[in-house]
Design a protein around this motif. Sequence first.
Motif, PDB file in Angstrom:
ATOM      1  N   LEU A   1       0.844  -1.186   0.000  1.00  0.00           N
ATOM      2  CA  LEU A   1       0.000   0.000   0.000  1.00  0.00           C
ATOM      3  C   LEU A   1       0.886   1.245   0.000  1.00  0.00           C
ATOM      4  CD1 LEU A   1      -2.802   1.402   0.494  1.00  0.00           C
ATOM      5  CD2 LEU A   1      -2.257   1.240   2.913  1.00  0.00           C
ATOM      6  N   PHE A   2       0.617   2.172  -0.890  1.00  0.00           N
ATOM      7  CA  PHE A   2       1.263   3.480  -0.893  1.00  0.00           C
ATOM      8  C   PHE A   2       0.259   4.479  -0.346  1.00  0.00           C
ATOM      9  CE2 PHE A   2       3.612   1.271  -4.183  1.00  0.00           C
ATOM     10  CZ  PHE A   2       4.911   1.653  -3.919  1.00  0.00           C
TER      11      PHE A   2
ATOM     12  N   ALA B   1       0.246  14.136   8.345  1.00  0.00           N
ATOM     13  CA  ALA B   1       0.823  14.595   9.604  1.00  0.00           C
ATOM     14  C   ALA B   1       2.291  14.957   9.445  1.00  0.00           C
ATOM     15  CB  ALA B   1       0.671  13.524  10.678  1.00  0.00           C
ATOM     16  N   LYS B   2       2.931  14.511   8.374  1.00  0.00           N
ATOM     17  CA  LYS B   2       4.356  14.760   8.173  1.00  0.00           C
ATOM     18  C   LYS B   2       4.626  15.757   7.045  1.00  0.00           C
ATOM     19  CE  LYS B   2       6.040  11.338  10.812  1.00  0.00           C
ATOM     20  NZ  LYS B   2       7.189  11.278  11.629  1.00  0.00           N
ATOM     21  N   THR B   3       3.707  16.685   6.784  1.00  0.00           N
ATOM     22  CA  THR B   3       3.934  17.659   5.715  1.00  0.00           C
ATOM     23  C   THR B   3       5.087  18.576   6.079  1.00  0.00           C
ATOM     24  OG1 THR B   3       2.255  19.109   6.619  1.00  0.00           O
ATOM     25  CG2 THR B   3       1.573  17.648   4.842  1.00  0.00           C
ATOM     26  N   THR B   4       5.796  19.066   5.073  1.00  0.00           N
ATOM     27  CA  THR B   4       6.940  19.933   5.282  1.00  0.00           C
ATOM     28  C   THR B   4       6.534  21.392   5.114  1.00  0.00           C
ATOM     29  OG1 THR B   4       7.542  19.745   2.972  1.00  0.00           O
ATOM     30  CG2 THR B   4       8.546  18.157   4.483  1.00  0.00           C
TER      31      THR B   4
ATOM     32  N   PRO C   1       4.546  13.685   1.960  1.00  0.00           N
ATOM     33  CA  PRO C   1       5.488  12.577   1.817  1.00  0.00           C
ATOM     34  C   PRO C   1       4.737  11.276   1.530  1.00  0.00           C
ATOM     35  CG  PRO C   1       5.271  13.169   4.117  1.00  0.00           C
ATOM     36  CD  PRO C   1       4.454  14.153   3.333  1.00  0.00           C
ATOM     37  N   ILE C   2       5.295  10.450   0.665  1.00  0.00           N
ATOM     38  CA  ILE C   2       4.682   9.180   0.300  1.00  0.00           C
ATOM     39  C   ILE C   2       5.330   8.068   1.110  1.00  0.00           C
ATOM     40  CG2 ILE C   2       4.270   7.540  -1.560  1.00  0.00           C
ATOM     41  CD1 ILE C   2       4.325   9.910  -3.478  1.00  0.00           C
ATOM     42  N   TYR C   3       4.496   7.264   1.753  1.00  0.00           N
ATOM     43  CA  TYR C   3       4.963   6.134   2.548  1.00  0.00           C
ATOM     44  C   TYR C   3       4.505   4.830   1.918  1.00  0.00           C
ATOM     45  CZ  TYR C   3       6.831   8.773   6.436  1.00  0.00           C
ATOM     46  OH  TYR C   3       7.618   9.570   7.207  1.00  0.00           O
TER      47      TYR C   3
ATOM     48  N   ILE D   1       3.129  -8.798   5.232  1.00  0.00           N
ATOM     49  CA  ILE D   1       3.375 -10.191   4.877  1.00  0.00           C
ATOM     50  C   ILE D   1       2.916 -11.049   6.042  1.00  0.00           C
ATOM     51  CG2 ILE D   1       5.114 -11.911   4.255  1.00  0.00           C
ATOM     52  CD1 ILE D   1       6.843  -9.586   3.247  1.00  0.00           C
ATOM     53  N   GLN D   2       1.936 -11.893   5.780  1.00  0.00           N
ATOM     54  CA  GLN D   2       1.384 -12.794   6.808  1.00  0.00           C
ATOM     55  C   GLN D   2       0.961 -12.027   8.058  1.00  0.00           C
ATOM     56  OE1 GLN D   2       0.481 -15.613   6.175  1.00  0.00           O
ATOM     57  NE2 GLN D   2       1.932 -16.748   4.931  1.00  0.00           N
ATOM     58  N   GLY D   3       0.391 -10.831   7.883  1.00  0.00           N
ATOM     59  CA  GLY D   3      -0.118 -10.059   9.008  1.00  0.00           C
ATOM     60  C   GLY D   3       0.922  -9.198   9.714  1.00  0.00           C
ATOM     61  N   ARG D   4       2.185  -9.278   9.310  1.00  0.00           N
ATOM     62  CA  ARG D   4       3.235  -8.448   9.917  1.00  0.00           C
ATOM     63  C   ARG D   4       3.499  -7.254   9.014  1.00  0.00           C
ATOM     64  NH1 ARG D   4       8.161 -11.699  11.996  1.00  0.00           N
ATOM     65  NH2 ARG D   4       8.349  -9.799  13.195  1.00  0.00           N
ATOM     66  N   ARG D   5       3.485  -6.052   9.594  1.00  0.00           N
ATOM     67  CA  ARG D   5       3.616  -4.823   8.821  1.00  0.00           C
ATOM     68  C   ARG D   5       5.014  -4.239   8.889  1.00  0.00           C
ATOM     69  NH1 ARG D   5      -1.240  -1.191  10.870  1.00  0.00           N
ATOM     70  NH2 ARG D   5      -2.789  -2.819  10.836  1.00  0.00           N
ATOM     71  N   LEU D   6       5.380  -3.606   7.771  1.00  0.00           N
ATOM     72  CA  LEU D   6       6.617  -2.847   7.687  1.00  0.00           C
ATOM     73  C   LEU D   6       6.284  -1.550   6.974  1.00  0.00           C
ATOM     74  CD1 LEU D   6       9.728  -2.574   7.822  1.00  0.00           C
ATOM     75  CD2 LEU D   6       9.782  -3.699   5.591  1.00  0.00           C
ATOM     76  N   GLU D   7       6.566  -0.411   7.610  1.00  0.00           N
ATOM     77  CA  GLU D   7       6.284   0.886   7.003  1.00  0.00           C
ATOM     78  C   GLU D   7       7.602   1.588   6.709  1.00  0.00           C
ATOM     79  OE1 GLU D   7       3.485   3.373   8.968  1.00  0.00           O
ATOM     80  OE2 GLU D   7       2.042   1.744   9.211  1.00  0.00           O
ATOM     81  N   LEU D   8       7.710   2.083   5.468  1.00  0.00           N
ATOM     82  CA  LEU D   8       8.925   2.753   5.018  1.00  0.00           C
ATOM     83  C   LEU D   8       8.573   4.042   4.306  1.00  0.00           C
ATOM     84  CD1 LEU D   8      10.523  -0.333   3.269  1.00  0.00           C
ATOM     85  CD2 LEU D   8      11.202   0.602   5.457  1.00  0.00           C
ATOM     86  N   SER D   9       9.493   4.989   4.332  1.00  0.00           N
ATOM     87  CA  SER D   9       9.323   6.195   3.546  1.00  0.00           C
ATOM     88  C   SER D   9       9.813   5.906   2.136  1.00  0.00           C
ATOM     89  CB  SER D   9      10.143   7.334   4.153  1.00  0.00           C
ATOM     90  OG  SER D   9      10.146   8.434   3.279  1.00  0.00           O
ATOM     91  N   ALA D  10       9.095   6.389   1.133  1.00  0.00           N
ATOM     92  CA  ALA D  10       9.503   6.201  -0.259  1.00  0.00           C
ATOM     93  C   ALA D  10      10.483   7.293  -0.681  1.00  0.00           C
ATOM     94  CB  ALA D  10       8.282   6.207  -1.165  1.00  0.00           C
ATOM     95  N   HIS D  11      10.739   8.266   0.185  1.00  0.00           N
ATOM     96  CA  HIS D  11      11.619   9.405  -0.101  1.00  0.00           C
ATOM     97  C   HIS D  11      11.157  10.164  -1.336  1.00  0.00           C
ATOM     98  CE1 HIS D  11      14.390   8.295   3.046  1.00  0.00           C
ATOM     99  NE2 HIS D  11      14.347   7.047   2.587  1.00  0.00           N
ATOM    100  N   ARG D  12       9.851  10.233  -1.518  1.00  0.00           N
ATOM    101  CA  ARG D  12       9.240  10.969  -2.616  1.00  0.00           C
ATOM    102  C   ARG D  12       8.152  11.860  -2.032  1.00  0.00           C
ATOM    103  NH1 ARG D  12      13.056   9.237  -4.962  1.00  0.00           N
ATOM    104  NH2 ARG D  12      13.070   7.772  -6.684  1.00  0.00           N
TER     105      ARG D  12
END
Length: 54
Positions: free
Chosen positions: A8-9, A14-17, A23-25, A30-41
Motif C-alpha cells: 500500500l502506498f 501529519a508529516k507535511t513539510t 510525503p509518500i509512505y 506479509i502474513q499479518g506483519r507490517r513494515l512501514e517505510l518512507s519512499a523518499h518521494r
Amino acid sequence: MDTKISILFYGRKAKTTRDNPLPIYLRVTIQGRRLELSAHRYVSPDLWSAEAAK
C-alpha cells in the motif's frame, strides 16, 4: 504454503513539510506483519488520490 503479501502506498498528512508537499509512505504486509517505510518521494496534496493510492 500460501503467503499473502499486501503493498500500500499512502500520503501522510501529519508529516507535511514547510513547502507543503505530502510525503509518500509504503506499507508492506506479509502474513499479518507490517513494515512501514518512507519512499523518499513527495507529491502535492492536490495531485494525490487517496482512493487510488497514486
